[in-house]
Design a protein around this motif. Structure first.
Motif, PDB file in Angstrom:
ATOM      1  N   UNK A 103       0.826  -1.203   0.000  1.00 40.64           N
ATOM      2  CA  UNK A 103       0.000   0.000   0.000  1.00 40.64           C
ATOM      3  C   UNK A 103       0.867   1.263   0.000  1.00 40.64           C
ATOM      4  N   UNK A 104       0.353   2.302  -0.683  1.00 39.43           N
ATOM      5  CA  UNK A 104       1.023   3.607  -0.636  1.00 39.43           C
ATOM      6  C   UNK A 104       0.008   4.737  -0.457  1.00 39.43           C
ATOM      7  N   UNK A 105      -1.258   4.365  -0.287  1.00 37.46           N
ATOM      8  CA  UNK A 105      -2.330   5.332  -0.073  1.00 37.46           C
ATOM      9  C   UNK A 105      -2.773   5.209   1.382  1.00 37.46           C
ATOM     10  N   UNK A 106      -2.682   6.289   2.138  1.00 41.03           N
ATOM     11  CA  UNK A 106      -2.970   6.215   3.574  1.00 41.03           C
ATOM     12  C   UNK A 106      -4.374   5.678   3.860  1.00 41.03           C
ATOM     13  N   UNK A 107      -5.343   6.035   3.021  1.00 45.70           N
ATOM     14  CA  UNK A 107      -6.712   5.558   3.206  1.00 45.70           C
ATOM     15  C   UNK A 107      -6.779   4.033   3.167  1.00 45.70           C
ATOM     16  N   UNK A 108      -6.069   3.424   2.237  1.00 47.70           N
ATOM     17  CA  UNK A 108      -6.080   1.960   2.114  1.00 47.70           C
ATOM     18  C   UNK A 108      -5.329   1.295   3.269  1.00 47.70           C
ATOM     19  N   UNK A 109      -4.303   1.956   3.758  1.00 51.46           N
ATOM     20  CA  UNK A 109      -3.545   1.389   4.878  1.00 51.46           C
ATOM     21  C   UNK A 109      -4.438   1.268   6.110  1.00 51.46           C
ATOM     22  N   UNK A 110      -5.128   2.350   6.435  1.00 51.39           N
ATOM     23  CA  UNK A 110      -5.928   2.347   7.666  1.00 51.39           C
ATOM     24  C   UNK A 110      -7.272   1.649   7.490  1.00 51.39           C
ATOM     25  N   UNK A 111      -7.840   1.711   6.279  1.00 50.21           N
ATOM     26  CA  UNK A 111      -9.176   1.148   6.058  1.00 50.21           C
ATOM     27  C   UNK A 111      -9.123  -0.307   5.607  1.00 50.21           C
ATOM     28  N   UNK A 148      -3.022   7.936  -3.911  1.00 52.49           N
ATOM     29  CA  UNK A 148      -2.418   8.212  -2.612  1.00 52.49           C
ATOM     30  C   UNK A 148      -1.627   9.505  -2.603  1.00 52.49           C
ATOM     31  N   UNK A 149      -0.900   9.754  -3.697  1.00 53.64           N
ATOM     32  CA  UNK A 149      -0.108  10.988  -3.780  1.00 53.64           C
ATOM     33  C   UNK A 149      -1.022  12.206  -3.782  1.00 53.64           C
ATOM     34  N   UNK A 150      -2.133  12.112  -4.516  1.00 52.37           N
ATOM     35  CA  UNK A 150      -3.047  13.261  -4.578  1.00 52.37           C
ATOM     36  C   UNK A 150      -3.712  13.519  -3.220  1.00 52.37           C
ATOM     37  N   UNK A 156       2.727   9.070   0.554  1.00 54.64           N
ATOM     38  CA  UNK A 156       2.972   8.251  -0.634  1.00 54.64           C
ATOM     39  C   UNK A 156       4.463   8.226  -0.960  1.00 54.64           C
ATOM     40  N   UNK A 157       5.120   9.376  -0.860  1.00 52.08           N
ATOM     41  CA  UNK A 157       6.561   9.435  -1.119  1.00 52.08           C
ATOM     42  C   UNK A 157       7.346   8.677  -0.053  1.00 52.08           C
ATOM     43  N   UNK A 158       6.881   8.726   1.186  1.00 50.23           N
ATOM     44  CA  UNK A 158       7.556   7.981   2.259  1.00 50.23           C
ATOM     45  C   UNK A 158       7.562   6.486   1.949  1.00 50.23           C
ATOM     46  N   UNK A 159       6.447   5.977   1.419  1.00 51.83           N
ATOM     47  CA  UNK A 159       6.343   4.546   1.099  1.00 51.83           C
ATOM     48  C   UNK A 159       7.322   4.143  -0.001  1.00 51.83           C
ATOM     49  N   UNK A 160       7.340   4.905  -1.092  1.00 50.33           N
ATOM     50  CA  UNK A 160       8.206   4.502  -2.204  1.00 50.33           C
ATOM     51  C   UNK A 160       9.679   4.709  -1.861  1.00 50.33           C
ATOM     52  N   UNK A 161       9.978   5.735  -1.067  1.00 43.85           N
ATOM     53  CA  UNK A 161      11.368   5.944  -0.658  1.00 43.85           C
ATOM     54  C   UNK A 161      11.829   4.846   0.296  1.00 43.85           C
ATOM     55  N   UNK A 186       2.503  12.509 -15.484  1.00 41.93           N
ATOM     56  CA  UNK A 186       3.778  13.171 -15.791  1.00 41.93           C
ATOM     57  C   UNK A 186       4.267  13.991 -14.596  1.00 41.93           C
ATOM     58  N   UNK A 187       3.391  14.826 -14.058  1.00 42.09           N
ATOM     59  CA  UNK A 187       3.794  15.721 -12.971  1.00 42.09           C
ATOM     60  C   UNK A 187       4.169  14.944 -11.711  1.00 42.09           C
ATOM     61  N   UNK A 188       3.400  13.911 -11.386  1.00 41.00           N
ATOM     62  CA  UNK A 188       3.666  13.153 -10.157  1.00 41.00           C
ATOM     63  C   UNK A 188       4.933  12.317 -10.304  1.00 41.00           C
ATOM     64  N   UNK A 189       5.149  11.730 -11.489  1.00 44.52           N
ATOM     65  CA  UNK A 189       6.386  10.969 -11.711  1.00 44.52           C
ATOM     66  C   UNK A 189       7.599  11.883 -11.588  1.00 44.52           C
ATOM     67  N   UNK A 190       7.490  13.087 -12.121  1.00 49.71           N
ATOM     68  CA  UNK A 190       8.563  14.076 -11.969  1.00 49.71           C
ATOM     69  C   UNK A 190       8.823  14.375 -10.493  1.00 49.71           C
ATOM     70  N   UNK A 191       7.751  14.479  -9.722  1.00 49.30           N
ATOM     71  CA  UNK A 191       7.887  14.780  -8.293  1.00 49.30           C
ATOM     72  C   UNK A 191       8.589  13.642  -7.554  1.00 49.30           C
ATOM     73  N   UNK A 192       8.315  12.403  -7.951  1.00 48.57           N
ATOM     74  CA  UNK A 192       8.969  11.249  -7.318  1.00 48.57           C
ATOM     75  C   UNK A 192      10.471  11.281  -7.596  1.00 48.57           C
ATOM     76  N   UNK A 193      10.830  11.596  -8.829  1.00 45.96           N
ATOM     77  CA  UNK A 193      12.255  11.683  -9.175  1.00 45.96           C
ATOM     78  C   UNK A 193      12.920  12.821  -8.401  1.00 45.96           C
TER      79      UNK A 193
END
Length: 539
Positions: A103-111, A148-150, A156-161, A186-193
């Motif tokens: 999971x990387x979406x906080x809602x899915x983690x807790x729910x 999750x990022x939105x 979300x970044x904490x999970x992938x890192x 595109x924008x979110x992938x750029x943010x991950x990098x």
């Protein structure tokens, strides 16, 4: 200088989530072999232990050049990675690479999981570290990452890192619900990098719920991701996954991708893409989508007379790539909208040369238009059109003559007192001076009646003497019926798609008030066209 771009196929796992799809062990082996020949970099075989077929498949893992990959999930909270029996089942498959969803979406983690956000991060980190310690290539599928990022970009970044820092070779950003649009990807992938995960460690996994799976995959590549996941023919849950049969030719033939990236798939393998796509449809017992980009039967079809005229002069006027690049063929359909440009182009495709202005061109068009007034449709039955044209031109040999045929359908009770049907057909043909009578039933190996058309097809193809070897590998792959007029004037149109052992397909049409007569006419055309194409000599 080109960069390496990796293709990860998940047909055998995510593709099997398609409604109505359940691969057998043999089918999985066939598909894996075809994928390896294509040149994909990773073949995800399934989830070991999830079902008997997947377990058997990993027990008899095919030898592939591609990295054979097992799928599973990160360890559960309350277990160590070493002691989680679900994770152990995946590890025991013995694959060199393991892709684990987390999971990387906080809602899915807790729910959905019912655990704390920190526990989820620890599960990801500990699992990836364990994979690396065991010498496996670790992939982390960040489920619901874009949603999750939105909702909570920091988490979300904490999970992938956490996955990357623990040694994951690939961190795969998943648009699990398929609702993210290309500009967002595109924008979110750029943010991950920008957050510290290099693009050559990032993958993209998209779903087609908005019809944007391929576009979103390209957007992620544009942003810097260097692994792209997808399935053959876009198989997958709900609306499917990114279609590799569309994505791969884009990457190999369209700029800037063709010049910027090196793929494991080369252009020689690309020429087999259409056949591979149809092979999968055959395995699934599905009719190929004629409108599929690149590989569909209509992908290079030109119906308008203006288009066909231009195609004759230069195919690039209405084709974005040569059809043979992907193993497809150009079609100039015939219909009552056709002009002589279409006609000459279609005849040329069939190997028939007729000079411009030849009066017989008008005769062919008149014949086509007359027959379409009777209910025939030649834009979807190219083989029947060719037979009509050759007949007008005096180039249609008579291989055999059907003297008569009869079909009976019987309803009766079997020995278990169950009401069953049984169809039987008798066909008499004359080949030269020799008459042959063939009788066939429509009962299949399981004892099920396949109907009168099946019985006719089997009887017609049962014994054609000197032509038998040519038609031996023919099979009927699709059968379409349409009523073309209503009331007492109703006409039945039957279009049959046939295929031979080399993967060649052709379509034929028959029309009659009687569905059996219409079917027989289409069957007859299919056999005659096959004999003609394969160079049979008239008896």
């Amino acid at each position: 200088m080109t960069e390496r771009l990796y293709i990860y196929d998940t047909t055998l796992r995510d593709g099997q989530q398609t409604q109505g799809v359940q691969f057998s062990l043999t089918e999985k082996q066939q598909i894996a072999t075809a994928l390896d020949a294509l040149g994909v970099d990773y073949i995800e075989g399934g989830w070991p232990g999830a079902n008997p077929t997947d377990s058997d498949f990993f027990d008899a893992a095919p030898k592939t050049r591609a990295t054979f990959t097992a799928f599973g999930m990160t360890k559960r909270a309350g277990y160590s990675a070493e002691n989680d029996d679900v994770l152990a089942g995946v590890m025991n498959a013995g694959t060199s690479a393991v892709c684990l969803v987390g999971k990387s979406h906080d809602f899915h983690v807790t729910t959905a999981l019912g655990i704390t956000l920190d526990e989820n991060v620890e599960n990801i980190s500990a699992t990836m570290a364990y994979m690396v310690k065991e010498g496996r290539e670790a992939l982390y599928d960040a489920e619901h990452f874009f949603d999750g990022y939105k909702a909570n970009p920091d988490y979300a970044l904490t999970c992938v890192k956490a996955a990357y820092d623990a040694g994951a070779r690939w961190v795969v950003l998943c648009d699990t619900n398929g609702g993210t649009l290309p500009h967002e990807v595109y924008e979110i992938t750029k943010a991950v990098i920008a957050a510290g995960i290099p693009g050559d460690h990032l993958g993209i996994h998209t779903h087609d719920d908005t019809g944007n799976a391929v576009a979103c995959s390209l957007a992620a590549i544009d942003a810097g991701a260097r692994q792209v996941q997808g399935t053959l023919n876009g198989l997958g849950e709900r609306c499917g996954n990114a279609n590799l049969v569309t994505l791969i030719p884009i990457l190999l033939t369209k700029e800037p991708y063709a010049s910027a990236y090196e793929l494991g798939v080369n252009k020689d393998a690309l020429a087999g893409l259409t056949r591979m796509s149809r092979q999968l449809d055959d395995i699934l017992n599905r009719v190929p989508n004629k409108s599929s980009p690149f590989v569909g039967a209509s992908a290079f079809a030109h119906k308008a007379g203006l288009h066909a005229s231009a195609i004759l002069k230069d195919p690039t006027t209405y084709e974005h790539i040569p059809p043979e690049t992907v193993g497809n063929t150009r079609i100039v359909p015939m219909s009552n909208q056709a002009g002589q440009s279409n006609l000459r182009a279609r005849l040329a495709d069939a190997g028939i040369e007729v000079e411009k202005g030849d009066p017989r061109l008008g005769d062919i068009l008149n014949r086509v238009k007359e027959r379409e007034d009777q209910g025939y449709a030649y834009d979807g039955a190219q083989a029947s059109f060719e037979l009509v044209a050759r007949d007008v031109l005096g180039q249609l040999p008579q291989f055999f003559e059907v003297k008569r045929y009869k079909v009976t359908v019987e309803r009766r009770k079997n020995k278990r007192n169950q009401m069953i049907s049984l169809s039987e057909a008798i066909v008499v043909v004359k080949i030269g001076d020799d008459k042959k009578l063939s009788v066939s039933e429509s009962m299949d190996a399981s004892g099920t009646d396949r109907g009168p058309v099946n019985a006719l097809a089997k009887a017609l193809a049962k014994d054609l003497g000197p032509y038998q070897a040519i038609i031996e590998d023919m099979q009927l792959v699709d059968f379409k019926v349409r009523i073309t007029q209503g009331g007492t004037e109703a006409q039945t149109r039957v279009i049959i798609d046939s295929e031979d052992g080399a993967g060649h397909r052709w379509s034929t049409v028959g029309v009659s008030p009687n569905i059996v007569d219409a079917s027989f006419e289409a069957l007859l055309d299919a056999i005659i066209w096959k004999l003609l194409r394969d160079g049979a000599q008239a008896a």
